[in-house]
Design a protein around this motif. Structure first.
Motif, PDB file in Angstrom:
ATOM      1  N   ILE A 156       0.856  -1.199   0.000  1.00  0.00           N
ATOM      2  CA  ILE A 156       0.000   0.000   0.000  1.00  0.00           C
ATOM      3  C   ILE A 156       0.890   1.247   0.000  1.00  0.00           C
ATOM      4  O   ILE A 156       2.075   1.171   0.333  1.00  0.00           O
ATOM      5  CB  ILE A 156      -0.988  -0.034   1.201  1.00  0.00           C
ATOM      6  CG1 ILE A 156      -2.146   0.953   0.988  1.00  0.00           C
ATOM      7  CG2 ILE A 156      -0.292   0.219   2.533  1.00  0.00           C
ATOM      8  CD1 ILE A 156      -3.353   0.712   1.901  1.00  0.00           C
ATOM      9  N   GLY A 158       3.425   3.805  -1.025  1.00  0.00           N
ATOM     10  CA  GLY A 158       4.556   3.712  -1.939  1.00  0.00           C
ATOM     11  C   GLY A 158       4.842   2.285  -2.388  1.00  0.00           C
ATOM     12  O   GLY A 158       5.478   2.071  -3.418  1.00  0.00           O
ATOM     13  N   SER A 159       4.378   1.310  -1.640  1.00  0.00           N
ATOM     14  CA  SER A 159       4.621  -0.081  -2.010  1.00  0.00           C
ATOM     15  C   SER A 159       3.576  -0.588  -2.993  1.00  0.00           C
ATOM     16  O   SER A 159       3.539  -1.776  -3.316  1.00  0.00           O
ATOM     17  CB  SER A 159       4.630  -0.946  -0.740  1.00  0.00           C
ATOM     18  OG  SER A 159       5.654  -0.492   0.120  1.00  0.00           O
ATOM     19  N   SER A 208       6.526  -4.312   1.655  1.00  0.00           N
ATOM     20  CA  SER A 208       6.281  -3.435   2.790  1.00  0.00           C
ATOM     21  C   SER A 208       7.624  -3.097   3.417  1.00  0.00           C
ATOM     22  O   SER A 208       8.289  -3.973   3.974  1.00  0.00           O
ATOM     23  CB  SER A 208       5.372  -4.112   3.824  1.00  0.00           C
ATOM     24  OG  SER A 208       5.233  -3.270   4.947  1.00  0.00           O
ATOM     25  N   LYS A 209       7.991  -1.846   3.295  1.00  0.00           N
ATOM     26  CA  LYS A 209       9.293  -1.447   3.836  1.00  0.00           C
ATOM     27  C   LYS A 209       9.371  -1.775   5.325  1.00  0.00           C
ATOM     28  O   LYS A 209      10.333  -2.341   5.809  1.00  0.00           O
ATOM     29  CB  LYS A 209       9.493   0.050   3.589  1.00  0.00           C
ATOM     30  CG  LYS A 209      10.834   0.562   4.020  1.00  0.00           C
ATOM     31  CD  LYS A 209      10.991   2.003   3.617  1.00  0.00           C
ATOM     32  CE  LYS A 209      12.144   2.618   4.375  1.00  0.00           C
ATOM     33  NZ  LYS A 209      12.260   4.048   4.147  1.00  0.00           N
ATOM     34  N   SER A 210       8.306  -1.467   6.053  1.00  0.00           N
ATOM     35  CA  SER A 210       8.325  -1.679   7.505  1.00  0.00           C
ATOM     36  C   SER A 210       7.917  -3.101   7.877  1.00  0.00           C
ATOM     37  O   SER A 210       8.252  -3.593   8.934  1.00  0.00           O
ATOM     38  CB  SER A 210       7.343  -0.708   8.163  1.00  0.00           C
ATOM     39  OG  SER A 210       6.035  -0.958   7.656  1.00  0.00           O
ATOM     40  N   THR A 213       2.737  -2.740   8.258  1.00  0.00           N
ATOM     41  CA  THR A 213       1.546  -2.026   7.809  1.00  0.00           C
ATOM     42  C   THR A 213       0.315  -2.930   7.879  1.00  0.00           C
ATOM     43  O   THR A 213       0.302  -4.020   7.285  1.00  0.00           O
ATOM     44  CB  THR A 213       1.773  -1.488   6.378  1.00  0.00           C
ATOM     45  OG1 THR A 213       2.979  -0.728   6.408  1.00  0.00           O
ATOM     46  CG2 THR A 213       0.634  -0.635   5.893  1.00  0.00           C
ATOM     47  N   GLN A 351       0.300  10.931  -3.468  1.00  0.00           N
ATOM     48  CA  GLN A 351       1.123  10.483  -2.338  1.00  0.00           C
ATOM     49  C   GLN A 351       2.478  11.176  -2.330  1.00  0.00           C
ATOM     50  O   GLN A 351       2.909  11.723  -1.322  1.00  0.00           O
ATOM     51  CB  GLN A 351       1.346   8.964  -2.341  1.00  0.00           C
ATOM     52  CG  GLN A 351       2.051   8.548  -1.047  1.00  0.00           C
ATOM     53  CD  GLN A 351       2.802   7.227  -1.107  1.00  0.00           C
ATOM     54  OE1 GLN A 351       3.063   6.696  -2.176  1.00  0.00           O
ATOM     55  NE2 GLN A 351       3.154   6.707   0.052  1.00  0.00           N
ATOM     56  N   GLU A 355       2.255  13.664   0.671  1.00  0.00           N
ATOM     57  CA  GLU A 355       2.855  13.045   1.853  1.00  0.00           C
ATOM     58  C   GLU A 355       4.207  13.712   2.137  1.00  0.00           C
ATOM     59  O   GLU A 355       4.666  13.766   3.277  1.00  0.00           O
ATOM     60  CB  GLU A 355       3.023  11.528   1.656  1.00  0.00           C
ATOM     61  CG  GLU A 355       3.223  10.764   2.952  1.00  0.00           C
ATOM     62  CD  GLU A 355       3.041   9.261   2.807  1.00  0.00           C
ATOM     63  OE1 GLU A 355       1.900   8.765   2.939  1.00  0.00           O
ATOM     64  OE2 GLU A 355       4.036   8.560   2.551  1.00  0.00           O
TER      65      GLU A 355
END
Ligand code: F6P
Length: 538
Positions: A156, A158-159, A208-210, A213, A351, A355
């Motif tokens: 979601i 940027g991903s 997902s970078k993190s 999410t 975004q 953002e």
């Protein structure tokens, strides 16, 4: 402290811009064309077959001269050096901002935190290419021995937005793979998709970078559960891939280590399509086209660093945007690409621009008293002409528009393409020239209307004109040109953030809603406080 702390309102140039605004505000764009027969030539930039026409703006030479001085006063050139050198300009998160490095295909050393990241980037890119080539050529087989035919990108923000927008934009260059995107936590969407998927031939890419999410993890778990029900647990390792910076969490999810493509914390999510996060793009269009995309962006990086102010596309666009936001009180900017392939560009830019620059605290931690990011919106032309152009032409708001066009059709369809471009030019012209009372009356007279009818209709048919726009014309929709286009907007965002004295590369503003959603989901709170909660969860 890596970036300057300079309040733009306290610069000499800002004061000059205020006076200049009062001087120029009564002059129409059409007048500016009359005063300068070479205006188109003087207010356009040609960069390797790409034309930026910025002549249809409420600006003259003096406007640009003052903005050039402003860029000197706020030390823009030093900020650009810090950006490209990987200094930690994302100060609130203590990170560098190096999307320009991941698309750089040269072997030049770039030392970040004591490490030459050029090597690392190269290795990661090669792994992405090796894996995607195996899928595209059919060498890679799923758990039951079948080739992969469908890719599902699960991510979601940027991903999702970058890979989706580029995959759509480069549809013409696509191979046989069927590509799907799942982003929203809307269960109806995911179940609708799962209904038609074949687990034996589908590869799921969780981006997902993190890897924290909620939407992506929920969707990932739902897909995994469905997949195991249809197959078996061991098959997961063959059909799930992860792109992330959080390697521990990926392992917990059960993805095998050869299917993990790392993301680095020095590439922001909304700028990550050039990195491993763009693996779906590499799958969709293949290695050569992906490299072309990177080299288009890389060309713009070089242009941005080296071109003089008046020839510098991102700098000129950034300053024109500031001119309308801070001096003409424009609140929004519309982006209208004249190709269906770029229909998701406005969503992507929403975004990346909002953002990044939707901030109200400056780099010294103080609340600011001037406007920052405009609201970005738009849709493809000509569809938008039949939707919101009425408002741009005759509404009460000033809405600068970016028109994006392509000289040639991909399918060499001249008949349609001529019409498409004629519409673009027609809109650009109509916005600037408008139609005055005399012209309207003359036109109505020629239609044999009587005096009363003419009197009644005239005010509704008058177009004020003097509406500003930029027009970017590329040769055609190619991977290289799409790379250039995106990089232009990325650097425009950077320049504006520097001028506005804000931090463009964090996004704390999205956190509160996430926290509250998580709290609401905790069982005890479901019955609690707000009437909306009790209505929805009763
Ligand atoms: O919306 C906030 C955000 O952090 C974006 O910046 C990011 O692109 C998106 O969420 C997805 O984050 P992640 O890639 O970590 O799942």
């Amino acid at each position: 402290m890596t970036l300057p702390r300079i309040n733009p309102l306290k610069t000499k140039s800002w004061e000059k811009l205020k006076n200049h605004f009062n001087k120029i505000k009564g002059t129409s764009i059409s007048d500016l064309f009359v005063n300068d027969p070479n205006r188109f030539k003087n207010f356009s930039i040609n960069f390797r077959g790409l034309l930026l026409d910025f002549s249809r703006n409420r600006i003259n030479d003096e406007t640009l001269d003052i903005f050039e001085k402003l860029s000197e006063e706020i030390n823009l050139s030093d900020a650009i050096k810090s950006y490209f050198n990987g200094e930690k300009i994302n100060e609130t998160e203590g990170r560098g901002v190096l999307h320009t490095a991941v698309r750089n295909q040269s072997n030049n050393k770039l030392i970040h935190d004591g490490v030459n990241i050029t090597e690392k980037i190269k290795t990661e890119r090669e792994r992405v290419f090796k894996f995607s080539n195996e899928i595209v050529t059919g060498k890679y087989l799923g758990f039951s021995g079948k080739k992969i035919s469908t890719i599902v990108n699960v991510g979601i923000g940027g991903s999702d937005l970058g890979p989706k927008m580029v995959t759509e934009a480069l549809e013409f260059y696509r191979n046989h793979l069927n590509i799907k995107f799942i982003s929203n936590v809307d269960g109806d969407h995911i179940h609708g998709l799962l209904k038609v998927l074949d687990p034996e031939t589908t590869l799921f890419i969780i981006v997902s970078k993190s890897f924290k999410t909620q939407e992506t993890l929920t969707n990932g778990e739902t897909i995994k559960k469905w997949f195991i029900e249809k197959t078996n647990k061991d098959a997961v390792s063959k059909h799930f891939v992860a792109v992330s910076n959080n390697l521990d969490k990926i392992k917990d999810f059960g993805i095998s280590s050869d299917k993990i493509f790392p993301m680095n914390d020095w590439v922001g999510g909304r700028f990550s399509l050039w990195s491993s996060a763009g693996i779906t793009i590499a799958l969709a269009i293949g290695q050569d086209n992906f490299q072309e995309l990177l080299s288009g962006a890389q060309e713009v990086d070089h242009h941005f660093k080296t071109a003089k102010f008046r020839d510098n596309i991102p700098k000129v666009l950034a300053m024109i945007g500031i001119w309308y936001t801070n001096f003409w009180n424009a609140e929004t900017e519309a982006v209208v690409p004249y190709t269906e392939y770029l229909k998701s560009l406005p969503a992507y830019l929403q975004q990346s621009v909002m953002e990044s620059n939707g901030k109200s605290v400056n780099r010294e931690g103080e609340k600011i008293n001037y406007q920052t990011s405009p609201v970005i919106w738009g849709a493809s032309g000509t569809n938008s002409q039949h939707a919101f152009f009425q408002h741009i032409h005759q509404g009460t708001k000033l809405i600068p528009v970016d028109f994006i066009g392509f000289k040639n059709s991909l399918f060499k369809n001249t008949e349609h393409h001529k019409k498409l471009l004629a519409n673009l030019i027609g809109q650009v012209d109509a916005l600037m020239k408008g139609k005055n009372k005399d012209e309207v009356e003359k036109e109505l007279k020629s239609k044999k209307m009587n005096k009363d009818e003419i009197k009644f209709l005239t005010p509704y048919k008058v177009f004020e004109g003097n509406k500003p726009s930029n027009t970017m014309i590329f040769e055609k929709v190619t991977p290289k040109n799409i790379g250039r286009l995106i990089a232009i907007y990325e650097h425009k965002i950077f320049v504006q953030g520097i001028v506005w004295n804000i931090f463009s590369f964090d996004q704390w503003g999205v956190e509160l809603g996430k926290e509250l959603a998580d709290k609401i989901l905790q069982k005890d709170n479901l019955k609690s406080s707000s009437s909306l909660e009790s209505y929805l969860f009763s």
